[in-house]
Write an enzyme that holds these catalytic residues in place. Structure first.
Site, PDB file in Angstrom:
ATOM      1  N   CYS A 112       0.839  -1.201   0.000  1.00  0.00           N
ATOM      2  CA  CYS A 112       0.000   0.000   0.000  1.00  0.00           C
ATOM      3  C   CYS A 112       0.868   1.244   0.000  1.00  0.00           C
ATOM      4  O   CYS A 112       0.589   2.181   0.746  1.00  0.00           O
ATOM      5  CB  CYS A 112      -0.867   0.007   1.247  1.00  0.00           C
ATOM      6  SG  CYS A 112      -2.341  -0.981   1.078  1.00  0.00           S
ATOM      7  N   ASP A 113       1.947   1.261  -0.742  1.00  0.00           N
ATOM      8  CA  ASP A 113       2.808   2.429  -0.776  1.00  0.00           C
ATOM      9  C   ASP A 113       2.887   2.901  -2.220  1.00  0.00           C
ATOM     10  O   ASP A 113       3.251   2.126  -3.102  1.00  0.00           O
ATOM     11  CB  ASP A 113       4.204   2.095  -0.248  1.00  0.00           C
ATOM     12  CG  ASP A 113       5.007   3.353   0.022  1.00  0.00           C
ATOM     13  OD1 ASP A 113       5.116   4.205  -0.879  1.00  0.00           O
ATOM     14  OD2 ASP A 113       5.506   3.504   1.148  1.00  0.00           O
TER      15      ASP A 113
END
Lengths: 377, 377
Positions: free
Chosen positions: B325-326
């Site tokens: 989730c980056d």
């Protein structure tokens, strides 16, 4: 800032090597500040920011919900005392077997951003609730926001229609305005997009109820940032403007804003040198760098406050680098970092605002250096 | 390329999740190729490239020496069967207590690049041999070379004079022409600098004997690279040109060139999607990314060959991203990566040339994803 509790811990325990110390009192204060700033929003802590069990347990006990990026994070949140109803599987990129595992653990809220992901959720977690992430432009954010997550609002309509058709509960819209977002108005355009999708789906007989407003809430590094209340006010006004009296349920997902300023890294100056007799800048090498937990210095994006015992002395811009044999392991060079001219080998430095995105970013054993140790007090 | 042994291993063992498989036969071939190409140079394997115990044991048994970046790496090399005489502590950034530990383990060869580091070595390892690293410009290298290590040649003279004055053995000069160096002539200027320092010190009565020519030897990614023999020839000619008949002892420190092409990462396509109906590029998401071992895709520096079972089909440029989730976890976007248009969720892909700088670069647990597993066969 380093709290007295952190300073006392370091003075008493004198841990060898670089380490992060997190003060739970600050985390608790931050939680209450978010709750006060946005009293009608459910708080889903972004576990990835800092998944230390002590942090998760504290937040679970305070009533926080959890935004998880993987099955491992879901298990950590459950372990910390959260119920599955309080967990969102917020990663839009999931293996189908991981969706299945999450569903088996009781999780029923999933992020999606395309029809392909909806199909996986429909197969692996029938009847679950899904929200669709839409793209935002990330203006005003300090950590780069790419187009990696989300789809355009027009496509979100198709995604949620397909979700409903496949027996899922099309719950709402999510977005993320970019990490370390310093513009309190950054949420407004995305809230407008959410309203657009709500209306389009209402026309098709699908009633959305949820707006997940993501994270992005900043922590204080070198520059002051607006307080949680300022964000709360701007966001509430924006919701009112777009949704009028029919406000949706809302979620926020603070990560950095919840734990960033609760942590301080203690590091040591390993070397101070120059490259030539006429070198303009000194090079200061620490025992922590890009691969030891300070990955967010990538492209010099995040600029941490650094405190030394010599801060009263004359300051001089330095190139700051890490201890590994990798030439990319330089923290600040394009914009050198002012440090005391008297700073010397063996000095201790405190790198503040490092409670988020440090420990788990650290490499396993690059150059043989062990990962960043953490103490949660 | 994935060898038959690697393909057989993957077909038989079917490991779950992303993993690296390293074929020791290739490492052995590479060792022999370096020995043949530069028969008069001692090979010091750069442990940081891949410190797997099996790799270190093989190289120790073949007679390799070891370039270590930390005490932990020194311990690993000793554990693998190297004697302390075959180990160089090649990091110019060392804590004094680590120099002490290394000396206690018998290590007596140290890298320095400033007087400050010389002073530490003189105190912590009296009488040890030191070589001074000089800066090079890194032209022709694919992995960015910064000014982090080394000093200008004029300063190297002072550094080595000071070393001799403090009772150390001023042994020689080292340099590094930049990782994944594809220009076989890149060593020439630095060898000339070494000769300059040799002469300057001879005038002061200090006889240097060693030129450590570092690493930089490339592995094959998408483009062909010169073979070890071509490097050997160019380097030998350059040594002859600068040093005539009084050739110094020489060291090379291959890391990537020793193990890069011995490893293949098996990964899985987690999602294939578009951001809008009119999106030009598809997004392909793998279960491994920048934080799971492919850190060298930073700034799209290293471009790995990717093999799929559908490579005969029509190809289309895709944005390639990791599973976290980056938003920074994107591998290739500025220059999209051609992949088969039929590539689909669940497909396996092989990422070749990943034997170096992957496993230990992997983050501890970012987003809850476990570090890259490795199998050495």
């Amino acid at each position: 800032m380093a709290t007295q509790r952190i300073l006392d811990f370091l003075a008493t325990r004198r841990p060898e090597g670089p380490c992060l110390v997190v003060d739970l009192d600050i985390v608790e204060n931050n939680f209450h500040a978010f709750r006060k700033a946005l009293p009608d929003s459910a708080i889903f802590y972004a576990v990835k920011a800092n998944p230390a069990p002590e942090v998760l347990r504290l937040l679970a006990s305070l009533g926080s919900n959890f935004d998880c990026a993987s099955v491992a994070e879901i298990e950590m949140a459950l372990e910390a005392g959260a119920t599955a109803r309080r967990i969102s599987y917020g990663n839009t990129i999931k293996k189908e077997r991981d969706i299945e595992r999450a569903a088996a653990l009781g999780v029923s809220l999933f992020a999606v951003d395309c029809v392909e992901e909806v199909e996986k959720v429909a197969r692996a977690a029938p009847g679950a609730r899904v929200f669709c992430r839409v793209l935002t432009n990330g203006e005003g954010a300090e950590w780069p926001l790419s187009r990696k997550f989300g789809c355009v609002p027009a496509m979100a309509i198709d995604v949620l229609v397909e979700a409903a058709r496949l027996g899922l509960v099309a719950t709402g819209i999510s977005f993320h305005v970019g990490s370390q977002q310093t513009d309190t108005n950054a949420w407004d355009a995305a809230i407008g997009d959410a309203k657009f999708v709500f209306e389009a789906l209402a026309e098709k007989g699908i009633v959305l109820t949820l707006v997940n407003m993501g994270g992005g809430f900043p922590t204080r590094y070198l520059k002051d940032v607006p307080a949680a209340e300022a964000y709360g006010r701007a966001i509430f006004e924006s919701l009112r403007r777009h949704f009028g009296n029919r406000l949706p349920e809302t979620i926020i997902e603070p990560g950095r804003g919840m734990v960033g300023d609760a942590g301080v890294i203690k590091a040591e100056v390993v070397l101070v040198s120059r490259k030539s007799a006429t070198d303009e800048n000194r090079w200061v090498y620490l025992d922590i760098g890009k691969f030891g937990g300070l990955a967010e210095t990538m492209d010099e994006a995040i600029r941490y406050p650094i405190v030394t015992a010599r801060d009263g002395d004359l300051m001089e811009p330095c190139v700051l680098a890490g201890p590994t044999c990798d030439s990319a392991d330089v923290l600040y060079e394009k914009k050198p970092y002012p440090l005391p001219i008297t700073l010397t080998i063996g000095d201790e430095v405190l790198i503040e605002g490092t409670g988020a995105y440090t420990t788990t970013y650290a490499s396993v054993a690059f150059n043989g250096f062990e990962p960043l140790r953490a103490y949660v007090i």
